[in-house]
Design an enzyme around this catalytic site. Structure first.
Site, short mmCIF file in Angstrom:
data_model
loop_
_atom_site.label_atom_id
_atom_site.label_comp_id
_atom_site.label_asym_id
_atom_site.label_seq_id
_atom_site.Cartn_x
_atom_site.Cartn_y
_atom_site.Cartn_z
N ARG A 186 -1.92 -1.58 2.28
CA ARG A 186 -2.94 -0.73 2.91
C ARG A 186 -3.86 -1.59 3.76
NH1 ARG A 186 -8.16 0.54 2.36
NH2 ARG A 186 -8.38 -0.81 0.52
N VAL A 187 -4.16 -1.10 4.96
CA VAL A 187 -5.17 -1.72 5.81
C VAL A 187 -6.23 -0.67 6.11
CG1 VAL A 187 -3.71 -3.50 6.83
CG2 VAL A 187 -3.76 -1.23 7.85
N SER A 188 -7.46 -1.14 6.32
CA SER A 188 -8.58 -0.20 6.46
C SER A 188 -8.82 0.25 7.88
CB SER A 188 -9.86 -0.83 5.90
OG SER A 188 -9.70 -1.18 4.54
N THR A 189 -8.49 -0.57 8.87
CA THR A 189 -8.81 -0.25 10.26
C THR A 189 -7.57 -0.26 11.12
OG1 THR A 189 -9.23 -2.56 10.87
CG2 THR A 189 -11.08 -1.32 9.97
N GLN A 229 -6.64 -3.77 12.37
CA GLN A 229 -5.83 -4.57 11.46
C GLN A 229 -4.37 -4.15 11.50
OE1 GLN A 229 -7.89 -3.87 7.77
NE2 GLN A 229 -9.03 -5.79 7.91
#
Length: 222
Positions: free
Chosen positions: A5-8, A11
């Site tokens: 999982r990446v937040s942005t 990214q």
């Protein structure tokens, strides 16, 4: 099975965040790398609506395989969401905790780590909001200081109207032989006429000629 999982969106596009997480999973699995399947999600850690996470859990249960995540905060930054995933009966493994015990002790430790992740999310949010408030305050203060320090524009003084008796500079110079100035006495020189008016004599003619001519006239004498 692996879940990332990446937040942005930045990214996700750059791949830098995903590369670091894959390296953690690679080191954790060792010879078991690569995983059977990978699931990647672009979403905040506090949101429960995770389509890719649901797919990863369902596939891990169907294949009876552990689901590997790089870090606890990559799974969730919310304790309730974390516990909800634990209660679905999937074998969770975390690459940053290779020595995590199984059973009740391991579940208890995971709950504490999940609480720390949630605390960290709250602190990050508080620091961000404080920085934004300070920046807005500095902006308002800068605008107020700039407005207070700005001097009002000084209007140009009105141009005095030319009097009917105010001579043109060239006319005065030609008639009086000196520049005209309203700040100096004119010594009797006037353009208004009348008694007592004095005009200086015209300049003498050049030698050998008449006034207004620069060359002497030829003589008729033989």
């Amino acid at each position: 099975m692996a879940y990332f999982r990446v937040s942005t969106d930045r990214q996700g596009r750059s791949g830098l965040g995903l590369d670091a997480k894959r390296e953690k999973v690679r080191a954790f699995l060792g010879e078991g790398y690569p995983p059977v399947a990978e699931f990647t999600e672009l979403e905040s850690g506090k949101k429960a609506d995770r389509p890719e996470l649901r797919r990863a859990i369902a596939e891990a249960r169907r294949r009876d395989l552990p689901l590997v995540v790089a870090k606890i905060d990559r799974l969730a930054r919310d304790v309730r969401l974390f516990l909800d995933v634990l209660d679905q009966g999937v074998d969770l493994r975390f690459a940053e905790l290779p020595e995590l015990p199984t059973g009740a002790a391991g579940r208890f430790m995971l709950q504490q780590f999940a609480a720390v992740a949630e605390l960290e999310r709250g602190l990050i949010s508080e620091r961000t909001n404080a920085a934004l408030s300070a920046a807005r305050a500095r902006g308002r203060a800068s605008v107020a200081i700039a407005a207070a320090s700005k001097k009002p524009a000084q209007p140009w003084p009105p141009r005095p109207a030319r009097s009917a008796l105010t001579p043109m500079p060239r006319t005065w110079l030609r008639l009086c032989g000196r520049p005209w100035s309203p700040r100096k006495p004119q010594g009797g020189c006037s353009l208004a006429g009348g008694p007592g008016v004095h005009y200086p004599p015209p300049p003498p003619p050049p030698p050998g000629g008449e006034a207004g001519h620069g060359r002497p006239r030829p003589s008729n004498e033989s």
